[in-house]
Design a protein around this motif. Structure first.
Motif, short mmCIF file in Angstrom:
data_model
loop_
_atom_site.label_atom_id
_atom_site.label_comp_id
_atom_site.label_asym_id
_atom_site.label_seq_id
_atom_site.Cartn_x
_atom_site.Cartn_y
_atom_site.Cartn_z
N MET A 244 -31.08 42.90 -34.93
CA MET A 244 -30.91 44.34 -34.73
C MET A 244 -29.42 44.66 -34.57
O MET A 244 -28.71 44.01 -33.81
CB MET A 244 -31.66 44.78 -33.47
CG MET A 244 -31.42 46.21 -33.05
SD MET A 244 -32.41 46.61 -31.57
CE MET A 244 -31.49 47.97 -30.95
N HIS B 45 -26.20 46.69 -33.34
CA HIS B 45 -25.83 47.50 -32.19
C HIS B 45 -24.83 48.59 -32.59
O HIS B 45 -24.20 49.20 -31.74
CB HIS B 45 -25.23 46.62 -31.09
CG HIS B 45 -26.22 45.63 -30.54
ND1 HIS B 45 -27.26 46.00 -29.71
CD2 HIS B 45 -26.34 44.30 -30.72
CE1 HIS B 45 -27.97 44.93 -29.40
NE2 HIS B 45 -27.44 43.88 -30.00
N ALA C 15 -24.09 52.15 -34.86
CA ALA C 15 -24.64 53.32 -35.53
C ALA C 15 -23.53 54.04 -36.30
O ALA C 15 -22.39 54.11 -35.84
CB ALA C 15 -25.27 54.29 -34.52
N GLN D 97 -27.81 51.61 -37.96
CA GLN D 97 -28.61 52.82 -37.74
C GLN D 97 -27.84 54.03 -38.24
O GLN D 97 -26.69 54.26 -37.85
CB GLN D 97 -28.92 52.99 -36.26
CG GLN D 97 -29.71 54.25 -35.93
CD GLN D 97 -31.12 54.22 -36.50
OE1 GLN D 97 -31.93 53.37 -36.14
NE2 GLN D 97 -31.42 55.15 -37.40
N ILE E 72 -27.33 57.96 -38.35
CA ILE E 72 -27.65 59.12 -37.51
C ILE E 72 -26.89 60.34 -38.02
O ILE E 72 -25.67 60.31 -38.19
CB ILE E 72 -27.29 58.85 -36.03
CG1 ILE E 72 -28.10 57.66 -35.50
CG2 ILE E 72 -27.50 60.10 -35.18
CD1 ILE E 72 -27.84 57.31 -34.05
N GLU F 192 -36.14 56.42 -42.15
CA GLU F 192 -35.75 55.58 -41.00
C GLU F 192 -34.47 56.05 -40.32
O GLU F 192 -34.07 55.52 -39.28
CB GLU F 192 -35.59 54.12 -41.42
CG GLU F 192 -34.51 53.88 -42.44
CD GLU F 192 -34.99 53.92 -43.89
OE1 GLU F 192 -34.34 53.26 -44.73
OE2 GLU F 192 -36.00 54.60 -44.18
N ASP F 193 -33.80 57.05 -40.90
CA ASP F 193 -32.63 57.63 -40.26
C ASP F 193 -33.06 58.52 -39.10
O ASP F 193 -34.23 58.91 -39.00
CB ASP F 193 -31.84 58.49 -41.26
CG ASP F 193 -31.27 57.70 -42.43
OD1 ASP F 193 -31.36 56.45 -42.42
OD2 ASP F 193 -30.75 58.34 -43.36
N VAL F 194 -32.11 58.85 -38.25
CA VAL F 194 -32.36 59.79 -37.15
C VAL F 194 -31.55 61.05 -37.42
O VAL F 194 -30.35 60.98 -37.71
CB VAL F 194 -31.95 59.19 -35.79
CG1 VAL F 194 -32.12 60.23 -34.68
CG2 VAL F 194 -32.77 57.95 -35.48
N VAL G 184 -30.63 58.86 -27.66
CA VAL G 184 -31.07 58.16 -28.86
C VAL G 184 -30.27 56.88 -29.07
O VAL G 184 -30.82 55.82 -29.38
CB VAL G 184 -30.96 59.09 -30.09
CG1 VAL G 184 -31.14 58.31 -31.40
CG2 VAL G 184 -31.99 60.21 -30.01
N HIS H 91 -31.30 54.36 -26.34
CA HIS H 91 -32.69 53.94 -26.58
C HIS H 91 -32.76 52.90 -27.69
O HIS H 91 -33.63 52.02 -27.68
CB HIS H 91 -33.55 55.15 -26.92
CG HIS H 91 -35.00 54.84 -27.16
ND1 HIS H 91 -35.86 54.53 -26.13
CD2 HIS H 91 -35.72 54.79 -28.30
CE1 HIS H 91 -37.07 54.30 -26.64
NE2 HIS H 91 -37.01 54.44 -27.95
N ASN H 92 -31.84 53.00 -28.65
CA ASN H 92 -31.82 52.08 -29.79
C ASN H 92 -30.85 50.92 -29.60
O ASN H 92 -30.56 50.19 -30.54
CB ASN H 92 -31.49 52.86 -31.07
CG ASN H 92 -32.67 53.66 -31.57
OD1 ASN H 92 -33.57 53.13 -32.21
ND2 ASN H 92 -32.69 54.96 -31.26
N ILE I 87 -27.66 50.91 -29.08
CA ILE I 87 -26.38 51.09 -29.76
C ILE I 87 -25.24 51.05 -28.76
O ILE I 87 -25.26 51.76 -27.75
CB ILE I 87 -26.35 52.42 -30.54
CG1 ILE I 87 -27.49 52.48 -31.57
CG2 ILE I 87 -24.98 52.63 -31.18
CD1 ILE I 87 -27.44 51.43 -32.63
#
Length: 198
Positions: A1, A3, A5, A52, A54, A102-104, A123, A126-127, A129
């Motif tokens: 995963m 970290h 964004a 990620q 965003i 899958e984007d925010v 956000v 929570h993810n 990041i």
């Protein structure tokens, strides 16, 4: 995963696309910097590497009830040009950068800072990041405001110097030369991608 964004600020028709309410103010700088094509390539590569994605658009309800009756500064121009009206074409993220499932997409941005009236911090945390790379509009306004807050909140902040644009070359270059190094690690999108595990 990952970290990290990639936080993309206001890639909306009112800025980027011909006919957008504020496009005339930035189109010369968009063309000079080539930042849209660079951002398209950046998003594609960053997404492929597990970053990620965003999106942080700005939008307002009809009549701009979120703003004072007589706003001043940059937000006065937004209201005067009827820019970024929720649900309308001008507020939409440009077609070339349509978010993936899958984007925010962060809702609620009503001012300059991407954190101020949104759940962006929630956000990110929570993810898991811890590092954010910022791009978008304007170099010395919303990107800069978001950068400062991210720095204060303890994130490792990168500003993508070739994926931002402002109203003039002088404004753009002044922010990158003097302000960005105080609150971030300024770098090009290529240099940023090279920091990611392949």
């Amino acid at each position: 995963m990952s970290h990290t964004a990639l936080v993309l600020i206001e890639y909306q028709n009112d800025f980027v696309t011909e006919g957008g309410a504020l496009h005339d103010g930035v189109k010369a700088e968009i063309a000079r910097t080539g930042m849209i094509d660079r951002t398209i390539a950046l998003v594609r590569e960053a997404r492929a590497r597990g970053v990620q994605i965003i999106w942080v658009p700005i939008e307002f309800a009809p009549g701009y009830p979120e703003l004072p009756a007589e706003p001043y500064g940059i937000l006065a121009g937004v209201k005067a040009t009827s820019a970024f009206r929720k649900g309308e074409w001008g507020a939409q993220i440009i077609e070339a950068l349509t978010p993936y499932d899958e984007d925010v997409v962060i809702a609620g941005k009503r001012g300059l800072c991407g954190f101020a009236s949104t759940n962006l911090d929630f956000v990110l945390r929570h993810n898991g990041i811890t590092r954010v790379a910022l791009s978008g509009f304007l170099t010395d306004c919303c990107v800069e405001s978001t950068m400062r807050t991210a720095y204060e909140l303890g994130y490792d902040v990168i500003t993508l110097t070739d994926c931002t644009a402002s109203l003039s070359q002088a404004q753009h270059e002044a922010a990158i030369a003097y302000t960005y190094p105080m609150f971030s690690r300024p770098m090009t999108s290529r240099d940023f991608l090279e920091t990611l595990a392949s």
